[in-house]
Motif scaffolding. Structure first.
Motif, PDB file in Angstrom:
ATOM      1  N   PHE A  33       0.892  -1.161   0.000  1.00 18.15           N
ATOM      2  CA  PHE A  33       0.000   0.000   0.000  1.00 18.15           C
ATOM      3  C   PHE A  33       0.928   1.209   0.000  1.00 18.15           C
ATOM      4  O   PHE A  33       1.476   1.585   1.021  1.00 18.15           O
ATOM      5  CB  PHE A  33      -0.908  -0.024   1.239  1.00 18.15           C
ATOM      6  N   ILE A  34       1.134   1.752  -1.156  1.00 24.62           N
ATOM      7  CA  ILE A  34       2.115   2.821  -1.311  1.00 24.62           C
ATOM      8  C   ILE A  34       1.408   4.158  -1.507  1.00 24.62           C
ATOM      9  O   ILE A  34       0.449   4.247  -2.264  1.00 24.62           O
ATOM     10  CB  ILE A  34       3.035   2.552  -2.529  1.00 24.62           C
ATOM     11  N   GLY A 192      -5.493  -8.279   0.726  1.00 24.79           N
ATOM     12  CA  GLY A 192      -4.480  -8.706  -0.228  1.00 24.79           C
ATOM     13  C   GLY A 192      -4.363  -7.877  -1.486  1.00 24.79           C
ATOM     14  O   GLY A 192      -3.549  -8.172  -2.351  1.00 24.79           O
ATOM     15  N   HIS A 193      -5.199  -6.836  -1.629  1.00 19.68           N
ATOM     16  CA  HIS A 193      -5.102  -5.995  -2.823  1.00 19.68           C
ATOM     17  C   HIS A 193      -3.908  -5.062  -2.724  1.00 19.68           C
ATOM     18  O   HIS A 193      -3.620  -4.522  -1.662  1.00 19.68           O
ATOM     19  CB  HIS A 193      -6.373  -5.151  -2.983  1.00 19.68           C
ATOM     20  N   THR A 194      -3.227  -4.882  -3.857  1.00 18.90           N
ATOM     21  CA  THR A 194      -2.095  -3.969  -3.906  1.00 18.90           C
ATOM     22  C   THR A 194      -2.613  -2.586  -4.303  1.00 18.90           C
ATOM     23  O   THR A 194      -3.377  -2.466  -5.254  1.00 18.90           O
ATOM     24  CB  THR A 194      -1.062  -4.460  -4.937  1.00 18.90           C
ATOM     25  N   ILE A 195      -2.194  -1.551  -3.542  1.00 19.71           N
ATOM     26  CA  ILE A 195      -2.740  -0.217  -3.799  1.00 19.71           C
ATOM     27  C   ILE A 195      -1.610   0.801  -3.922  1.00 19.71           C
ATOM     28  O   ILE A 195      -0.681   0.807  -3.125  1.00 19.71           O
ATOM     29  CB  ILE A 195      -3.700   0.215  -2.662  1.00 19.71           C
ATOM     30  N   VAL A 196      -1.692   1.624  -4.945  1.00 20.16           N
ATOM     31  CA  VAL A 196      -0.803   2.781  -5.025  1.00 20.16           C
ATOM     32  C   VAL A 196      -1.703   4.013  -5.033  1.00 20.16           C
ATOM     33  O   VAL A 196      -2.599   4.119  -5.860  1.00 20.16           O
ATOM     34  CB  VAL A 196       0.068   2.738  -6.302  1.00 20.16           C
ATOM     35  N   MET A 197      -1.438   4.909  -4.061  1.00 17.44           N
ATOM     36  CA  MET A 197      -2.325   6.050  -3.891  1.00 17.44           C
ATOM     37  C   MET A 197      -1.537   7.352  -3.972  1.00 17.44           C
ATOM     38  O   MET A 197      -0.445   7.463  -3.424  1.00 17.44           O
ATOM     39  CB  MET A 197      -3.025   5.936  -2.534  1.00 17.44           C
ATOM     40  N   VAL A 198      -2.107   8.319  -4.670  1.00 15.57           N
ATOM     41  CA  VAL A 198      -1.487   9.640  -4.754  1.00 15.57           C
ATOM     42  C   VAL A 198      -2.217  10.572  -3.796  1.00 15.57           C
ATOM     43  O   VAL A 198      -3.452  10.566  -3.736  1.00 15.57           O
ATOM     44  CB  VAL A 198      -1.572  10.196  -6.190  1.00 15.57           C
ATOM     45  N   THR A 199      -1.455  11.338  -3.033  1.00 15.36           N
ATOM     46  CA  THR A 199      -2.105  12.318  -2.154  1.00 15.36           C
ATOM     47  C   THR A 199      -1.127  13.445  -1.855  1.00 15.36           C
ATOM     48  O   THR A 199       0.085  13.294  -2.009  1.00 15.36           O
ATOM     49  CB  THR A 199      -2.593  11.659  -0.850  1.00 15.36           C
ATOM     50  N   HIS A 207      -1.866   6.332   6.176  1.00 18.11           N
ATOM     51  CA  HIS A 207      -2.619   5.075   6.116  1.00 18.11           C
ATOM     52  C   HIS A 207      -1.898   4.034   5.281  1.00 18.11           C
ATOM     53  O   HIS A 207      -2.182   2.845   5.386  1.00 18.11           O
ATOM     54  CB  HIS A 207      -4.029   5.311   5.552  1.00 18.11           C
ATOM     55  N   ALA A 208      -0.966   4.459   4.441  1.00 18.15           N
ATOM     56  CA  ALA A 208      -0.238   3.532   3.583  1.00 18.15           C
ATOM     57  C   ALA A 208       0.921   2.918   4.353  1.00 18.15           C
ATOM     58  O   ALA A 208       1.303   3.398   5.410  1.00 18.15           O
ATOM     59  CB  ALA A 208       0.274   4.268   2.356  1.00 18.15           C
TER      60      ALA A 208
END
Lengths: 234, 399
Positions: A33-34, A192-199, A207-208
């Motif tokens: 979770f990036i 198990g989902h891979t997440i890339v988030m921009v903020t 949270h990442a």
């Protein structure tokens, strides 16, 4: 799962050239979770678009699922994206003339992976997953921002993607609703989902599990969010 | 759920926009259908009028004359040749006429062996009936009727069998004959079967019997005096047929008549061409209208297109979305274009052609649908192609 090597992105030509990304390298592994952080104009959305093969790059390589995707043409990219990469946008990006269920159905319909009944079932399951099964026939304009974003998340989940890309997913929401959405993303990550988030918001980035800070198109800092939390507490 | 279903739902929710796009198609299709309907009615009215002109060609014996001269002294003219044509060249004349019409490509709807032209042979005999000089005309009753469409039976019935005669009005009065009276044609007894209504032509003065009866009674078996050829078609090549007969068959002279009819038909064709050109231009203008609205629709939905691409739509699928929409616009445009075009014909038709009888033509409905759909698809393909080329990142950036 995803590797970005020395990627640059330059918009425009000659004097009007704008360097959006410069020599960025990044590795995403299954279950990450990036959060990509940085001020506006730092190139974070461009980076996300490149990861999701929505945009082409000027230099470097992108390897996804063992395949170089920066050299693929439009048609090949479509099949890379389908069922493997899903997006969640700041403006939700639902199609206004379609109802919630139809919006969630879109990825299934375009990829043709599930037949009529099964697709409908999967879309309803996802609406239930985000707690909006009773809103299936509502159009986006009849839903609150938080609900719209949850529909968008359901749409992202319905094709069971390897990678979820979220561009400022809480940017258009009030704090409370934003928290709910982040909670939902964390749940997905735990599943198990891979997440890339921009903020651009550190509180949200926390949270990442990993934070990458971009400035003027280059990565200036990388840290685990645990370290970040400790840093701010000092 | 299928793609077309999504498009249909989408269209239903954007009714106004779609109807606006359909408007251009409606106007274009309406004009074409209106013009087609009017020109069709105009044509059938003209054909009705042309019916009354009778034959297009008359074949008669070639009587040639040469100038007799001796030095500078003219000795007048000497005529030579036959007064009759042998009957057995008729099939050849028919064949020449039909093949000329076929060669001109206007015999659509006729089979390869079907007779296109009508050939009405006749023999003229001057004789005495009840001591009055009259002309007896031997005719083929069936064929003659097709040539003389204006004939009206005033009394009795139309000439049908070999032992009957039919009289012109004046001839009947002069001879003092009634229906059922017996007449002797050079010794052959026949019954008066019918009397024609007065038409103001030579027919009023004549006595009509069947060709065979006349030939036998006057010992002219196998001969005829003239043959009328009627090949009524739009722009029949009567001159060409006449030339072909004259150069192929010796001893006869074919003359094209009905120049007036031909001229009128030509005029009608010119009017048709003009109106179809107008319709074509309207179609073109309509196409630009549709291209415009579809371009606007694409620009308006550039974000939607981006979203669809982002969730996995291929370029072809985006194209399909717009083509499906074009089909819906085409169907709407086709139906309304047909209805309004027919209405237009009913209103404008009588203004253009006096006394025209407009009739709606149901076979134009599929024509209208096809035309409208084709127009919508052609006009949409450029915007749709551009829509499909939109890059996802660009579509979001442009917001």
């Amino acid at each position: 799962m995803l590797e970005i090597n020395n990627v640059s992105k330059i918009y425009g030509e000659g004097h009007s050239q704008v360097v959006a990304l410069q020599g960025v390298s990044l590795k995403v592994t299954q279950g990450d979770f990036i959060a990509i952080m940085g001020p506006s104009g730092s190139g974070k959305s461009t980076l996300l678009n490149i990861i999701g093969c929505l945009d082409n790059l000027s230099e470097g390589q992108v390897v996804f699922d063992g395949q170089r995707i920066d050299i693929l043409n439009e048609n090949e990219l479509v099949s890379v994206r389908r069922g493997r990469i899903a997006y969640i946008f700041q403006q939700f990006h639902l199609i206004p003339s379609l109802n919630a269920l139809e919006n969630v159905l879109l990825p299934i319909m375009f990829s043709g992976i599930k037949k009529n009944g099964a697709g409908q079932q999967a879309a309803m399951d996802m609406l239930r997953r985000v707690g909006l099964e009773n809103r299936a026939t509502h159009k986006p304009s009849e839903l609150s921002g938080g609900e719209q974003q949850r529909i968008a998340i359901a749409r992202a989940l319905v094709s069971n993607p390897m990678l979820i890309l979220a561009d400022e997913p809480t940017g258009n929401l009030d704090q409370k609703t934003g928290k709910q959405i982040l909670g939902l993303l964390e749940e997905l990550n735990n599943d198990g989902h891979t997440i890339v988030m921009v903020t651009h918001d550190l509180e949200i980035a926390k949270h990442a599990s990993q934070i990458i800070v971009l400035e003027d198109g280059s990565i200036v800092n990388r840290m685990s969010s645990q370290a970040e939390k400790e840093q701010t507490e000092e | 759920m299928k793609l077309y279903r999504i498009v249909l739902n989408d269209v239903m929710r954007r009714k106004k926009r779609v109807l606006y796009a359909a408007f251009g198609v409606v106007v274009a299709t309406m004009t074409v259908i209106g013009i087609l309907t009017i020109s069709n009615a105009g044509q059938s009215k003209l054909l009705d009028q042309l019916e009354k002109y009778g034959p297009n060609l008359t074949v008669s014996p070639a009587i040639n004359s040469i100038d007799m001269q001796m030095g500078d002294l003219s000795l007048g003219q000497l005529s030579y040749g036959e007064n009759y044509i042998p009957e057995d060249i008729l099939p050849e004349i028919q064949q020449i006429a039909d093949s000329e019409i076929r060669a001109s490509g206007i015999a659509a709807g006729f089979g390869p062996d079907e007779k296109i032209s009508t050939l009405a042979p006749k023999i003229y005999i001057n004789t005495n009936i009840n001591d009055v000089k009259v002309t007896v005309v031997g005719i083929d009753p069936m064929e003659e009727r097709k040539v003389k469409t204006w004939w009206v039976i005033a009394e009795g019935e139309y000439l049908a069998s070999s032992n009957q005669v039919m009289l012109g009005k004046v001839a009947a009065d002069t001879l003092g004959l009634k229906i059922g009276d017996q007449v002797s044609l050079n010794g052959t007894n026949v019954t008066v079967a019918g009397i024609l209504a007065e038409s103001g032509s030579n027919d009023d003065l004549q006595v009509f019997a069947t060709l065979a009866t006349t030939q036998t009674a006057f010992a002219k078996e196998g001969f005829i005096s003239t043959a009328d050829i009627r090949a009524l078609c739009n722009g029949c090549p009567v001159e060409t047929i006449a030339d072909a007969i004259n150069s192929n068959i010796a001893g006869v002279r074919a003359v094209a008549v009905q120049a007036v009819a031909a001229a009128e038909m030509g005029m009608m064709n010119k009017v048709n061409t003009f109106m179809m050109t107008l319709a074509g231009i309207t179609l073109l203008v309509g196409a630009f209208g549709v291209i415009n609205t579809m371009m606007a629709s694409v620009n308006e939905r550039i974000r939607d297109i981006g979203i669809m691409r982002a969730v996995g739509a291929s370029r072809n699928q985006i194209l399909k979305v717009f083509i499906y929409e074009a089909i819906i616009i085409g169907v709407i445009g086709g139906i309304f274009g047909y209805l309004l075009g027919t209405l237009l014909a009913y209103i404008v038709g009588p203004i253009i052609f006096d006394g025209i009888q407009i009739a709606y033509i149901l076979t134009y409905l599929p024509v209208s649908l096809g035309l409208a759909t084709l127009l919508a698809i052609v006009a949409t393909s450029y915007p749709a192609f551009r829509a499909a080329k939109v890059k996802v990142a660009d579509s979001f950036r442009s917001m």
